[in-house]
Design a protein around this motif. Structure first.
Motif, PDB file in Angstrom:
ATOM      1  N   ASN A 178       0.799  -1.237   0.000  1.00  0.00           N
ATOM      2  CA  ASN A 178       0.000   0.000   0.000  1.00  0.00           C
ATOM      3  C   ASN A 178       0.833   1.290   0.000  1.00  0.00           C
ATOM      4  OD1 ASN A 178      -1.726  -2.270   1.448  1.00  0.00           O
ATOM      5  ND2 ASN A 178      -3.123  -0.871   0.428  1.00  0.00           N
ATOM      6  N   GLY A 189      -8.858   1.922  -8.036  1.00  0.00           N
ATOM      7  CA  GLY A 189      -9.291   1.369  -6.764  1.00  0.00           C
ATOM      8  C   GLY A 189      -8.558   1.870  -5.532  1.00  0.00           C
ATOM      9  N   MET A 190      -7.377   2.484  -5.694  1.00  0.00           N
ATOM     10  CA  MET A 190      -6.565   2.795  -4.512  1.00  0.00           C
ATOM     11  C   MET A 190      -7.309   3.744  -3.556  1.00  0.00           C
ATOM     12  SD  MET A 190      -4.836   1.348  -6.718  1.00  0.00           S
ATOM     13  CE  MET A 190      -3.385   0.453  -7.184  1.00  0.00           C
ATOM     14  N   VAL A 191      -7.348   3.332  -2.306  1.00  0.00           N
ATOM     15  CA  VAL A 191      -8.316   3.932  -1.395  1.00  0.00           C
ATOM     16  C   VAL A 191      -8.011   5.384  -1.007  1.00  0.00           C
ATOM     17  CG1 VAL A 191      -7.238   2.973   0.713  1.00  0.00           C
ATOM     18  CG2 VAL A 191      -9.676   3.490   0.683  1.00  0.00           C
ATOM     19  N   ARG A 194      -8.828   7.993  -3.649  1.00  0.00           N
ATOM     20  CA  ARG A 194     -10.294   7.997  -3.824  1.00  0.00           C
ATOM     21  C   ARG A 194     -10.978   8.763  -2.699  1.00  0.00           C
ATOM     22  NH1 ARG A 194     -12.347   3.821  -7.327  1.00  0.00           N
ATOM     23  NH2 ARG A 194     -14.314   3.784  -6.209  1.00  0.00           N
ATOM     24  N   THR A 206     -16.732   6.391   0.301  1.00  0.00           N
ATOM     25  CA  THR A 206     -17.296   5.041   0.140  1.00  0.00           C
ATOM     26  C   THR A 206     -16.407   4.005   0.810  1.00  0.00           C
ATOM     27  OG1 THR A 206     -16.133   4.972  -1.975  1.00  0.00           O
ATOM     28  CG2 THR A 206     -18.489   5.522  -2.044  1.00  0.00           C
ATOM     29  N   VAL A 207     -16.760   3.613   2.018  1.00  0.00           N
ATOM     30  CA  VAL A 207     -16.022   2.560   2.730  1.00  0.00           C
ATOM     31  C   VAL A 207     -16.644   1.215   2.356  1.00  0.00           C
ATOM     32  CG1 VAL A 207     -15.513   1.563   4.985  1.00  0.00           C
ATOM     33  CG2 VAL A 207     -15.345   4.042   4.644  1.00  0.00           C
ATOM     34  N   TYR A 208     -15.836   0.333   1.809  1.00  0.00           N
ATOM     35  CA  TYR A 208     -16.348  -0.977   1.399  1.00  0.00           C
ATOM     36  C   TYR A 208     -16.392  -1.931   2.594  1.00  0.00           C
ATOM     37  CZ  TYR A 208     -15.195   0.812  -3.284  1.00  0.00           C
ATOM     38  OH  TYR A 208     -15.103   1.571  -4.424  1.00  0.00           O
ATOM     39  N   GLN A 213     -11.592  -3.683   8.139  1.00  0.00           N
ATOM     40  CA  GLN A 213     -10.356  -4.177   7.496  1.00  0.00           C
ATOM     41  C   GLN A 213      -9.253  -3.131   7.662  1.00  0.00           C
ATOM     42  OE1 GLN A 213     -13.005  -2.990   5.879  1.00  0.00           O
ATOM     43  NE2 GLN A 213     -12.616  -2.426   3.754  1.00  0.00           N
ATOM     44  N   ARG A 215      -5.110  -1.671   6.807  1.00  0.00           N
ATOM     45  CA  ARG A 215      -3.959  -1.632   5.914  1.00  0.00           C
ATOM     46  C   ARG A 215      -2.858  -0.801   6.574  1.00  0.00           C
ATOM     47  NH1 ARG A 215      -6.835  -4.750   3.792  1.00  0.00           N
ATOM     48  NH2 ARG A 215      -7.283  -5.073   1.584  1.00  0.00           N
ATOM     49  N   TYR A 277     -17.552  -4.479  -5.705  1.00  0.00           N
ATOM     50  CA  TYR A 277     -16.694  -5.303  -6.548  1.00  0.00           C
ATOM     51  C   TYR A 277     -17.529  -6.356  -7.267  1.00  0.00           C
ATOM     52  CZ  TYR A 277     -12.723  -3.566  -3.702  1.00  0.00           C
ATOM     53  OH  TYR A 277     -11.786  -2.806  -3.068  1.00  0.00           O
ATOM     54  N   ASP A 283     -12.177  -9.472   0.087  1.00  0.00           N
ATOM     55  CA  ASP A 283     -11.236  -8.438   0.512  1.00  0.00           C
ATOM     56  C   ASP A 283     -10.310  -9.045   1.564  1.00  0.00           C
ATOM     57  OD1 ASP A 283     -10.095  -5.951   0.562  1.00  0.00           O
ATOM     58  OD2 ASP A 283     -11.576  -5.053   1.897  1.00  0.00           O
ATOM     59  N   ARG A 287      -3.212  -6.600   6.359  1.00  0.00           N
ATOM     60  CA  ARG A 287      -1.968  -6.877   5.654  1.00  0.00           C
ATOM     61  C   ARG A 287      -0.863  -6.057   6.285  1.00  0.00           C
ATOM     62  NH1 ARG A 287      -3.688  -6.491  -0.261  1.00  0.00           N
ATOM     63  NH2 ARG A 287      -4.247  -8.644  -0.615  1.00  0.00           N
TER      64      ARG A 287
HETATM   65  N1  UDP Z   1     -11.578   0.567  -0.191  1.00  0.00           N
HETATM   66  C1  UDP Z   1     -12.689   1.263   0.270  1.00  0.00           C
HETATM   67  N2  UDP Z   1     -13.218   2.229  -0.536  1.00  0.00           N
HETATM   68  C2  UDP Z   1     -12.698   2.570  -1.750  1.00  0.00           C
HETATM   69  C3  UDP Z   1     -11.564   1.858  -2.206  1.00  0.00           C
HETATM   70  C4  UDP Z   1     -11.027   0.865  -1.395  1.00  0.00           C
HETATM   71  O1  UDP Z   1     -13.191   1.012   1.372  1.00  0.00           O
HETATM   72  O2  UDP Z   1     -13.229   3.468  -2.413  1.00  0.00           O
HETATM   73  C5  UDP Z   1     -10.998  -0.467   0.688  1.00  0.00           C
HETATM   74  C6  UDP Z   1     -10.709  -1.803   0.009  1.00  0.00           C
HETATM   75  O3  UDP Z   1     -11.844  -2.632   0.012  1.00  0.00           O
HETATM   76  C7  UDP Z   1      -9.598  -2.344   0.888  1.00  0.00           C
HETATM   77  C8  UDP Z   1      -8.821  -1.088   1.314  1.00  0.00           C
HETATM   78  O4  UDP Z   1      -9.730   0.003   1.116  1.00  0.00           O
HETATM   79  O5  UDP Z   1     -10.103  -2.950   2.041  1.00  0.00           O
HETATM   80  C9  UDP Z   1      -7.562  -0.841   0.512  1.00  0.00           C
HETATM   81  O6  UDP Z   1      -7.893  -0.909  -0.856  1.00  0.00           O
HETATM   82  P1  UDP Z   1      -6.820  -0.625  -1.993  1.00  0.00           P
HETATM   83  O7  UDP Z   1      -7.461  -1.009  -3.281  1.00  0.00           O
HETATM   84  O8  UDP Z   1      -6.300   0.771  -1.856  1.00  0.00           O
HETATM   85  O9  UDP Z   1      -5.599  -1.578  -1.618  1.00  0.00           O
HETATM   86  P2  UDP Z   1      -5.506  -3.194  -1.430  1.00  0.00           P
HETATM   87  O10 UDP Z   1      -6.872  -3.741  -1.197  1.00  0.00           O
HETATM   88  O11 UDP Z   1      -4.870  -3.686  -2.665  1.00  0.00           O
HETATM   89  O12 UDP Z   1      -4.645  -3.371  -0.225  1.00  0.00           O
END
Ligand code: UDP
Length: 319
Positions: A178, A189-191, A194, A206-208, A213, A215, A277, A283, A287
């Motif tokens: 990350n 996709g990078m959080v 975004r 938008t928190v998925y 989770q 990072r 997704y 997810d 990590r």
């Molecule tokens: N994520 C989120 N909202 C977004 C984009 C990503 O909540 O708009 C979450 C994603 O599901 C993950 C975390 O943020 O749990 C990091 O996502 P990213 O794609 O940046 O990195 P990776 O999943 O590859 O570590």
């Protein structure tokens, strides 16, 4: 010293090019501008320190010519980000597998030391407290497109490592966790980019999933320093290194921090994974890298904390 950076117009590649040029070195950037941007390296090109080659790592003749002229290779070009891979699975596989094979084959032909950038994705579903380089991968189904990025990057690692073991090519494999900073786009996709983009527009972040989770985010300047140190260390070839910080944060807490640091009126919207997704997406809950190996060899310690990382992305997107 002349370095070839594949993917040099990308987010990390362009910061690496800048760092090498600042040391008085020469750089050749190879990029097909599929996700990289010409603007990322344009200021360097104007100063004449950097040569730009427009093309793909799939073009064997072009790669041959550039590797032949380089003293070392930083192989960063890749189709990155799970979202992009899910959208363009075949193209992504070709780039990450055949492209990397091309680069390593030419590096072997000219005996050019090569640093390969891999990803924490290769640990798959392993959510140990900390992930050490020798820990096992825990594999998802190869039938789920989501894992094809992980599979391709793992094979790239195997190739790089095998060129070292079987042919003596000086390859170093790095696994990036990350990486964040200016110029990173949220399109794939990078959080953090975004969230910052949403916050600056006062749109909901938008928190998925449920946001629990976690990072560990590392500023690109710290990552670039680690890459250069590893490329130069005589004991690094033949070894795999995690590169990242151990500062763990939940995605829900991250969203709040982004809202605060960007003076935003945004709220947080929790989006179920099925909406965010493809169906069946898995997810990763956490990590966290074990970076002892990198610390011991290079003295690595991240210098920019999450506050500083977010502020740098806010400043970049405001400019
Ligand atoms: N994520 C989120 N909202 C977004 C984009 C990503 O909540 O708009 C979450 C994603 O599901 C993950 C975390 O943020 O749990 C990091 O996502 P990213 O794609 O940046 O990195 P990776 O999943 O590859 O570590």
């Amino acid at each position: 010293m002349r370095s070839l950076i594949t993917g040099g117009a990308g987010f990390i590649g362009s910061h690496l090019a800048e760092a090498l040029v600042a040391r008085g070195e020469q750089v050749i950037v190879l990029d097909d501008l599929s996700t990289g941007r010409y603007d990322n390296v344009a200021p360097l090109l104007e100063r004449g320190d950097v040569e730009f080659a427009l093309g793909s790592i799939l073009n064997a003749d072009l790669v041959d010519d550039l590797v032949r002229r380089a003293d070392r290779v930083f192989h960063l070009a890749a189709a990155v980000g799970v979202q992009l891979i899910v959208e363009q699975p075949l193209e992504s596989l070709a780039t990450n597998l055949r492209g990397s094979e091309n680069v390593l084959e030419k590096a072997h032909k000219y005996d050019t030391p090569t640093l390969v950038t891999s990803t924490s994705e290769i640990y798959g579903k392993n959510t140990s407290d900390v992930l050490g380089e020798d820990d096992d991968r825990i594999l998802g189904s190869p039938l789920k497109t989501r894992w094809s990025y992980s599979e391709a990057k793992a094979i790239e690692e195997v190739l790089a490592h095998t060129y070292w073991r079987q042919k003596g090519l000086r390859t170093v494999v790095t696994r990036l966790f990350n990486t964040v900073g200016p110029r990173q786009t949220g399109h794939y996709g990078m959080v953090i980019p975004r969230f910052v983009n949403q916050a600056l527009r006062d749109e909901p972040l938008t928190v998925y999933g449920d946001g629990t989770q976690t990072r560990c985010f590392t500023h690109v300047a710290d990552v670039v320093r680690a890459l250069v140190d590893l490329a130069e260390h005589p004991d690094a070839p033949g070894t795999v290194f995690n590169v990242g910080s151990q500062d763990e944060t939940s995605i829900a807490a991250l969203a709040e921090q982004v809202i605060e640091l960007s003076d935003s009126n945004s709220t947080v919207r929790y989006v179920p994974y099925d909406e965010a997704y493809e169906e069946g997406f898995e997810d990763m809950a956490r990590r966290v890298p074990d970076t002892t190996r990198l610390e011991k060899l290079t003295g690595f310690a991240p210098t920019i904390d999450l506050d500083g990382i977010i502020r740098s992305v806010v400043a970049d997107q405001r400019s």
